[in-house]
Structure formats: C-alpha cells, structure tokens
Enzyme design. Structure first.
Site, mmCIF file in Angstrom:
data_model
loop_
_atom_site.group_PDB
_atom_site.id
_atom_site.type_symbol
_atom_site.label_atom_id
_atom_site.label_comp_id
_atom_site.label_asym_id
_atom_site.label_seq_id
_atom_site.Cartn_x
_atom_site.Cartn_y
_atom_site.Cartn_z
ATOM 1 N N HIS A 152 0.858 -1.186 0.000
ATOM 2 C CA HIS A 152 0.000 0.000 0.000
ATOM 3 C C HIS A 152 0.895 1.238 0.000
ATOM 4 O O HIS A 152 2.036 1.194 0.480
ATOM 5 C CB HIS A 152 -0.886 0.030 1.241
ATOM 6 C CG HIS A 152 -1.949 -1.021 1.243
ATOM 7 N ND1 HIS A 152 -2.992 -1.003 2.141
ATOM 8 C CD2 HIS A 152 -2.136 -2.129 0.483
ATOM 9 C CE1 HIS A 152 -3.774 -2.050 1.920
ATOM 10 N NE2 HIS A 152 -3.271 -2.742 0.921
ATOM 11 N N GLU A 189 0.936 3.830 1.851
ATOM 12 C CA GLU A 189 1.414 4.196 3.186
ATOM 13 C C GLU A 189 2.591 3.331 3.617
ATOM 14 O O GLU A 189 3.588 3.825 4.149
ATOM 15 C CB GLU A 189 0.306 4.042 4.239
ATOM 16 C CG GLU A 189 -0.940 4.831 3.975
ATOM 17 C CD GLU A 189 -2.014 4.014 3.269
ATOM 18 O OE1 GLU A 189 -1.733 3.432 2.193
ATOM 19 O OE2 GLU A 189 -3.141 3.960 3.780
ATOM 20 N N CYS A 220 -6.080 1.668 5.942
ATOM 21 C CA CYS A 220 -6.700 0.424 6.406
ATOM 22 C C CYS A 220 -6.096 0.051 7.765
ATOM 23 O O CYS A 220 -5.180 0.716 8.261
ATOM 24 C CB CYS A 220 -6.451 -0.692 5.387
ATOM 25 S SG CYS A 220 -4.732 -1.230 5.292
ATOM 26 N N CYS A 243 -2.266 -0.576 7.660
ATOM 27 C CA CYS A 243 -1.487 0.657 7.558
ATOM 28 C C CYS A 243 -1.570 1.485 8.838
ATOM 29 O O CYS A 243 -0.578 2.068 9.268
ATOM 30 C CB CYS A 243 -1.942 1.463 6.349
ATOM 31 S SG CYS A 243 -1.547 0.652 4.778
#
Length: 151
Positions: free
Chosen positions: A53, A55, A83, A86
């Site tokens: 992701h 992040e 999410c 993260c």
C-alpha cells in the site's frame, strides 16, 4: 510555524498509481522541518504484494532514509483513510500527525471499521486530520473503479 499541506504531492502519487493500473492511493512522509522524506503510490499489483500500500511503501522508505524504525515528529499525508494494516504501521512508526483525504467506509481502519487508534493495545496514537482534499481523492477512486467496471 505556518501550516503547509502536502496533500497535492500525495494526490500526484495517486494519479501516477492509477496510470500504472493500481488503485489510486498516494502517500507522502514529511519531516518535522517540512521536507518530503518519501512519497509513494500503491504498488500491490506491480510487486505482487498485498502489503505494498502507498502508506507502507512511504513509511518503509522514510524509515530507511532517516535510519530508524521510528518517525518521531513526522507527518503522513495519504489520499485515502488508511486500512487497519497501515494504521498499525503508522502507530508502530510513531508518526506524529496523520492527514488523510477520502474516508473509506469499506476498508478504513482509522474512523471506520477497526478504528485501530482507539484500542488500548495501540501504543501510539497520532493526531488525525481527515477530509483534506477529500473530494478530489474520492473522485479519483470513483472514476478508477467505474472505468474498471465499464471495461
């Protein structure tokens, strides 16, 4: 010190991710002195890695750049509510401030769903600022998934 938003850079990372066929999410880590330490867009498909992701990639790069697993005093700008995975990484990295754009009712882990930062097991809670450039971030996501469905 005057506030300066880095969401524009995060949105640019999200646009680049979309151009690569990735879900358009971008993230930028900013130092306490206001310098961009790292920036990334989603790369889950390119890396065949569900943890890639925006992040996570930005946090990994920032930690490598500063030579520490902690990002004390740093800020993270991300175009979509992180999410749970993260959010856990944000807490573990001790990010001081989290700025995000669009809310994520389906997979969010900050204000939606798991609400990671509200659990007693969460050892660090950043200051959270939501809704920054939310309209643009949300529109980018809606357009991306509409185009996927229409193919």
């Amino acid at each position: 010190m005057e506030f300066r938003s880095y969401m524009g850079q995060a949105l640019a990372e999200a646009r680049a991710a979309a151009a690569r066929g990735e879900v358009p999410v971008g993230a930028v880590v900013v130092s306490p002195k206001g310098q961009i330490v790292s920036a990334a867009g989603n790369e889950t498909r390119a890396r065949n890695d569900p943890t890639a992701h925006a992040e996570m990639l930005a946090l990994r790069a920032a930690c490598a750049a500063v030579g520490s697993e902690r990002l004390i005093g740093h800020a993270l700008y991300v175009t979509l509510e992180p999410c749970a995975m993260c959010a856990g990484a944000i807490a573990a990295a001790r990010v001081e401030r989290l700025y995000y754009g669009a809310a994520d009712p389906k997979s969010g882990g900050v204000a939606q769903g798991a609400r990671v930062f509200s659990h007693p097991q969460c050892h660090h809670v950043p200051e959270v600022f939501d809704g920054i450039a939310a309209g643009e971030a949300e529109e980018m996501l809606v357009r991306f998934f509409r185009e996927k469905r229409d193919r």
